[in-house]
Design an enzyme around this catalytic site. Structure first.
Site, PDB file in Angstrom:
ATOM      1  N   ARG A 121     -31.569  95.300  55.523  1.00 55.74           N
ATOM      2  CA  ARG A 121     -32.016  93.898  55.002  1.00 55.74           C
ATOM      3  C   ARG A 121     -30.686  93.216  54.319  1.00 55.74           C
ATOM      4  NH1 ARG A 121     -36.797  96.164  54.531  1.00 55.74           N
ATOM      5  NH2 ARG A 121     -38.494  96.003  56.412  1.00 55.74           N
ATOM      6  N   LYS A 143     -21.205  82.825  58.043  1.00 54.50           N
ATOM      7  CA  LYS A 143     -21.866  83.053  59.334  1.00 54.50           C
ATOM      8  C   LYS A 143     -21.421  84.275  60.119  1.00 54.50           C
ATOM      9  CE  LYS A 143     -21.080  78.734  61.282  1.00 54.50           C
ATOM     10  NZ  LYS A 143     -21.159  77.924  62.716  1.00 54.50           N
ATOM     11  N   GLU A 185      -7.397  74.866  63.742  1.00 49.45           N
ATOM     12  CA  GLU A 185      -8.562  74.833  62.788  1.00 49.45           C
ATOM     13  C   GLU A 185      -7.772  73.992  61.379  1.00 49.45           C
ATOM     14  OE1 GLU A 185     -11.559  74.879  63.048  1.00 49.45           O
ATOM     15  OE2 GLU A 185     -11.901  76.155  64.877  1.00 49.45           O
ATOM     16  N   LYS A 231     -12.918  74.411  53.883  1.00 43.82           N
ATOM     17  CA  LYS A 231     -14.281  75.115  54.077  1.00 43.82           C
ATOM     18  C   LYS A 231     -15.077  75.362  52.995  1.00 43.82           C
ATOM     19  CE  LYS A 231     -16.142  77.640  57.419  1.00 43.82           C
ATOM     20  NZ  LYS A 231     -16.457  78.778  58.451  1.00 43.82           N
ATOM     21  N   GLU A 241     -26.197  75.574  58.352  1.00 42.11           N
ATOM     22  CA  GLU A 241     -25.740  74.336  59.149  1.00 42.11           C
ATOM     23  C   GLU A 241     -26.734  73.149  59.104  1.00 42.11           C
ATOM     24  OE1 GLU A 241     -22.834  74.444  62.683  1.00 42.11           O
ATOM     25  OE2 GLU A 241     -23.777  76.162  61.969  1.00 42.11           O
ATOM     26  N   ARG A 245     -22.170  70.223  56.755  1.00 44.20           N
ATOM     27  CA  ARG A 245     -21.366  71.509  57.464  1.00 44.20           C
ATOM     28  C   ARG A 245     -21.046  71.086  58.659  1.00 44.20           C
ATOM     29  NH1 ARG A 245     -22.183  77.753  56.571  1.00 44.20           N
ATOM     30  NH2 ARG A 245     -20.398  78.453  57.869  1.00 44.20           N
ATOM     31  N   ASN A 249     -17.412  71.045  62.601  1.00 47.41           N
ATOM     32  CA  ASN A 249     -17.372  71.109  63.914  1.00 47.41           C
ATOM     33  C   ASN A 249     -16.720  69.969  64.410  1.00 47.41           C
ATOM     34  OD1 ASN A 249     -19.097  73.212  64.080  1.00 47.41           O
ATOM     35  ND2 ASN A 249     -21.109  72.117  63.917  1.00 47.41           N
ATOM     36  N   HIS A 252     -15.217  70.410  68.261  1.00 46.21           N
ATOM     37  CA  HIS A 252     -15.851  71.403  68.658  1.00 46.21           C
ATOM     38  C   HIS A 252     -16.909  71.466  69.975  1.00 46.21           C
ATOM     39  CE1 HIS A 252     -13.984  73.452  65.375  1.00 46.21           C
ATOM     40  NE2 HIS A 252     -14.318  74.733  65.573  1.00 46.21           N
ATOM     41  N   HIS A 256     -15.848  73.629  72.534  1.00 46.59           N
ATOM     42  CA  HIS A 256     -17.042  74.620  73.200  1.00 46.59           C
ATOM     43  C   HIS A 256     -17.102  74.635  74.838  1.00 46.59           C
ATOM     44  CE1 HIS A 256     -18.506  75.634  69.138  1.00 46.59           C
ATOM     45  NE2 HIS A 256     -17.886  76.500  69.431  1.00 46.59           N
ATOM     46  N   HIS A 268      -9.974  79.847  71.271  1.00 46.79           N
ATOM     47  CA  HIS A 268     -10.830  78.714  70.525  1.00 46.79           C
ATOM     48  C   HIS A 268     -10.066  77.548  70.098  1.00 46.79           C
ATOM     49  CE1 HIS A 268     -14.108  77.382  68.102  1.00 46.79           C
ATOM     50  NE2 HIS A 268     -13.630  77.305  67.235  1.00 46.79           N
TER      51      HIS A 268
HETATM   52  N1  LIG Z   1     -18.377  83.402  61.639  1.00 47.07           N
HETATM   53  C1  LIG Z   1     -17.534  81.998  61.897  1.00 47.07           C
HETATM   54  O1  LIG Z   1     -17.797  81.219  61.062  1.00 47.07           O
HETATM   55  C2  LIG Z   1     -16.455  81.998  63.097  1.00 47.07           C
HETATM   56  C3  LIG Z   1     -15.940  81.048  62.829  1.00 47.07           C
HETATM   57  C4  LIG Z   1     -14.436  80.894  63.915  1.00 47.07           C
HETATM   58  C5  LIG Z   1     -14.559  81.870  64.975  1.00 47.07           C
HETATM   59  N2  LIG Z   1     -15.302  82.878  64.698  1.00 47.07           N
HETATM   60  C6  LIG Z   1     -15.229  83.963  65.666  1.00 47.07           C
HETATM   61  O2  LIG Z   1     -13.867  84.598  65.471  1.00 47.07           O
HETATM   62  C7  LIG Z   1     -13.420  85.390  66.806  1.00 47.07           C
HETATM   63  C8  LIG Z   1     -12.180  84.818  66.954  1.00 47.07           C
HETATM   64  O3  LIG Z   1     -11.086  85.471  65.993  1.00 47.07           O
HETATM   65  P1  LIG Z   1      -9.994  85.530  66.159  1.00 47.07           P
HETATM   66  O4  LIG Z   1      -9.121  84.507  66.960  1.00 47.07           O
HETATM   67  O5  LIG Z   1      -9.268  86.184  64.871  1.00 47.07           O
HETATM   68  O6  LIG Z   1      -9.874  86.770  67.366  1.00 47.07           O
HETATM   69  P2  LIG Z   1      -9.639  88.306  67.398  1.00 47.07           P
HETATM   70  O7  LIG Z   1     -10.557  89.073  66.147  1.00 47.07           O
HETATM   71  O8  LIG Z   1     -10.033  88.982  68.447  1.00 47.07           O
HETATM   72  O9  LIG Z   1      -8.273  88.638  67.065  1.00 47.07           O
HETATM   73  C9  LIG Z   1      -7.002  88.506  68.016  1.00 47.07           C
HETATM   74  C10 LIG Z   1      -6.026  89.368  68.374  1.00 47.07           C
HETATM   75  O10 LIG Z   1      -5.388  89.610  67.337  1.00 47.07           O
HETATM   76  C11 LIG Z   1      -5.150  91.080  67.033  1.00 47.07           C
HETATM   77  N3  LIG Z   1      -4.858  91.070  65.464  1.00 47.07           N
HETATM   78  C12 LIG Z   1      -5.675  90.674  64.346  1.00 47.07           C
HETATM   79  N4  LIG Z   1      -4.909  90.812  63.265  1.00 47.07           N
HETATM   80  C13 LIG Z   1      -3.564  90.890  63.675  1.00 47.07           C
HETATM   81  C14 LIG Z   1      -2.414  91.095  63.030  1.00 47.07           C
HETATM   82  N5  LIG Z   1      -2.347  90.717  61.698  1.00 47.07           N
HETATM   83  N6  LIG Z   1      -1.298  91.556  63.686  1.00 47.07           N
HETATM   84  C15 LIG Z   1      -1.259  91.610  65.074  1.00 47.07           C
HETATM   85  N7  LIG Z   1      -2.411  91.444  65.644  1.00 47.07           N
HETATM   86  C16 LIG Z   1      -3.471  91.245  64.979  1.00 47.07           C
HETATM   87  C17 LIG Z   1      -6.464  91.474  67.354  1.00 47.07           C
HETATM   88  O11 LIG Z   1      -6.494  93.062  67.383  1.00 47.07           O
HETATM   89  C18 LIG Z   1      -6.866  90.685  68.491  1.00 47.07           C
HETATM   90  O12 LIG Z   1      -6.365  91.423  69.627  1.00 47.07           O
HETATM   91  C19 LIG Z   1     -14.602  84.824  67.800  1.00 47.07           C
HETATM   92  O13 LIG Z   1     -15.294  85.753  68.265  1.00 47.07           O
HETATM   93  C20 LIG Z   1     -15.228  83.624  67.206  1.00 47.07           C
HETATM   94  O14 LIG Z   1     -16.726  83.584  67.464  1.00 47.07           O
HETATM   95  C21 LIG Z   1     -16.335  83.155  64.036  1.00 47.07           C
END
Ligand SMILES: NC(=O)c1ccc[n+]([C@@H]2O[C@H](COP(=O)([O-])OP(=O)(O)OC[C@H]3O[C@@H](n4cnc5c(N)ncnc54)[C@H](O)[C@@H]3O)[C@@H](O)[C@H]2O)c1
Length: 375
Positions: A121, A143, A185, A231, A241, A245, A249, A252, A256, A268
């Site tokens: 938990r 999140k 972003e 942020k 949210e 907050r 978005n 977005h 989306h 994204h």
């Molecule tokens: N929780 C939240 O508030 C929130 C907000 C925005 C996005 N997200 C989530 O984040 C995700 C997208 O994140 P992302 O864009 O970081 O994608 P990702 O985690 O898929 O990373 C993108 C690519 O970059 C590579 N990578 C990462 N760091 C690297 C580095 N330093 N050098 C070389 N390669 C590297 C990874 O292996 C991957 O292939 C989505 O699933 C989205 O839903 C969550």
């Protein structure tokens, strides 16, 4: 001359700190808090050196480190990968006072956060984001989540981290398209809250456009710090949210919809870039932005995003799909569409229930050629 202080610490309310610096991966243990014995380091296959550096730093401080390599990108955010991590935690005897560390992009921090939220938990998680999007968005705010066959991020929990460690040096290896998508972003934070961000982006582009779109952007660290501060201030005031907050978005809802219609082949940040131009046009049509100042602000959306190589148009002829998708978005309430729009620079407000005619008119203003999305 003594070395300048290497880190900037940004507090997220009274809850936790985001530590930003250069060459700071070794400081991960400082963020764990007291009583932790075991640490599960979750990482993708692409980052053996970074996850190795984090693990070594933890071992040196006496922690029992367990490594969990998970599939890359969205393939990490599944119930079966989460179940594999729960099994690993159970077999290694992780207790309430042990911790999870996520080293990777937003997909890894979402997964690691969710597993930490659900194990016993809730155990501590320290996030070590390695993408720009991870640093300025996914790892900050609490999140967490995974995907199901029915859609993205449908299962998750609000679970603030114990700390977030952003080492800007790790961005040097990030593919340029990922860096630029993360900048979308950052730019969003500029429009909704901190216009200095836009000035910094514009000055970097004026000096050297190629460099501005890379990890060598001379203002990158300050841009990260400013975006994290935006942020952090918003989520500290509003963890779950609800009202404030919502401003995060910006761009977005339409973004989306593009992501879904394109079956997630767009990044994204790319989709949010077009989404921001869409809501800027919507704000003008709805009278929130008017006169020469309003026109200049709408133009600035296009110019800043285009200067970074981000798309600002979307294929014509796909309005029906986009509208249906926006109406299904989990952030809309009932069938009424709500958008964050600007009354001016850094003056976000809500636009609730604009007419279908107005929504469609704004789409026509961002529509590019019908055949292919401009990206
Ligand atoms: N929780 C939240 O508030 C929130 C907000 C925005 C996005 N997200 C989530 O984040 C995700 C997208 O994140 P992302 O864009 O970081 O994608 P990702 O985690 O898929 O990373 C993108 C690519 O970059 C590579 N990578 C990462 N760091 C690297 C580095 N330093 N050098 C070389 N390669 C590297 C990874 O292996 C991957 O292939 C989505 O699933 C989205 O839903 C969550």
């Amino acid at each position: 001359m003594s070395a300048a202080p290497e880190t900037t610490t940004i507090a997220v309310g009274d809850d936790y700190d985001v530590v930003i610096g250069s060459g700071v991966l070794g400081r991960v243990a400082d963020l764990l808090g007291a009583d932790v014995e075991r640490v599960l380091v979750v990482h993708p296959p692409t980052l053996p050196a970074l996850s190795g550096a984090v693990s070594d730093a933890l071992r040196e401080r006496g922690y029992a480190v367990h490594l969990a390599e998970v599939p890359d990108a969205e393939a990490a955010k599944t119930t079966s990968v989460a179940a594999g991590l729960w099994a690993q935690l159970g077999q290694a005897g992780f207790t309430r006072t042990d911790a999870v560390v996520g080293v990777g992009g937003g997909t890894v921090t979402d997964l690691a956060g969710f597993v930490a939220a659900s194990w016993l938990r809730g155990v501590r998680v320290v996030q070590v984001p390695t993408t720009l999007l991870g640093m300025v968005d996914a790892a900050v705010g609490g999140k967490t989540g995974i995907n199901t066959a029915e859609g993205k991020n449908l299962v998750g929990a609000f679970h603030p981290p114990a700390g977030v460690l952003c080492d800007v040096d790790v961005l040097a290896t990030l593919p340029q398209a990922d860096l630029v998508a993360g900048l979308a972003e950052v730019v969003k934070c500029g429009f909704i809250a901190d216009p200095v961000i836009l000035d910094l982006v514009e000055s970097a582009v004026a000096d050297d456009p190629d460099r501005a779109r890379s990890a060598a952007n001379p203002h990158l660290r300050e841009l990260i710090e400013r975006a994290v501060r935006v942020k952090a201030d918003v989520v500290a005031a509003d963890l779950r949210e609800s009202s404030l907050r919502e401003i995060l978005n910006y761009g977005h809802t339409f973004g989306h919809a593009i992501e879904q219609v394109e079956h997630y082949s767009w990044r994204h940040g790319e989709a949010v870039g077009v989404g921001m131009v869409y809501v800027a046009e919507l704000a003008r049509l709805a009278g929130h932005l008017s006169g020469p100042e309003g026109d200049a602000l709408v133009d600035r959306h296009r110019s800043v995003l285009e200067s970074l190589g981000l798309p600002t148009t979307y294929a014509a002829g796909r309005w029906d799909e986009l509208l249906t998708t926006m109406r299904r978005d989990k952030k809309s309430r009932g069938s009424t569409l709500r958008f964050v729009v600007l009354d001016g620079l850094a003056r976000p407000t809500r636009l609730v229930g604009p007419s279908d005619e107005m929504l469609h008119a704004a789409y026509r203003l961002v529509a590019g050629p019908a055949s292919a999305a401009a990206h």
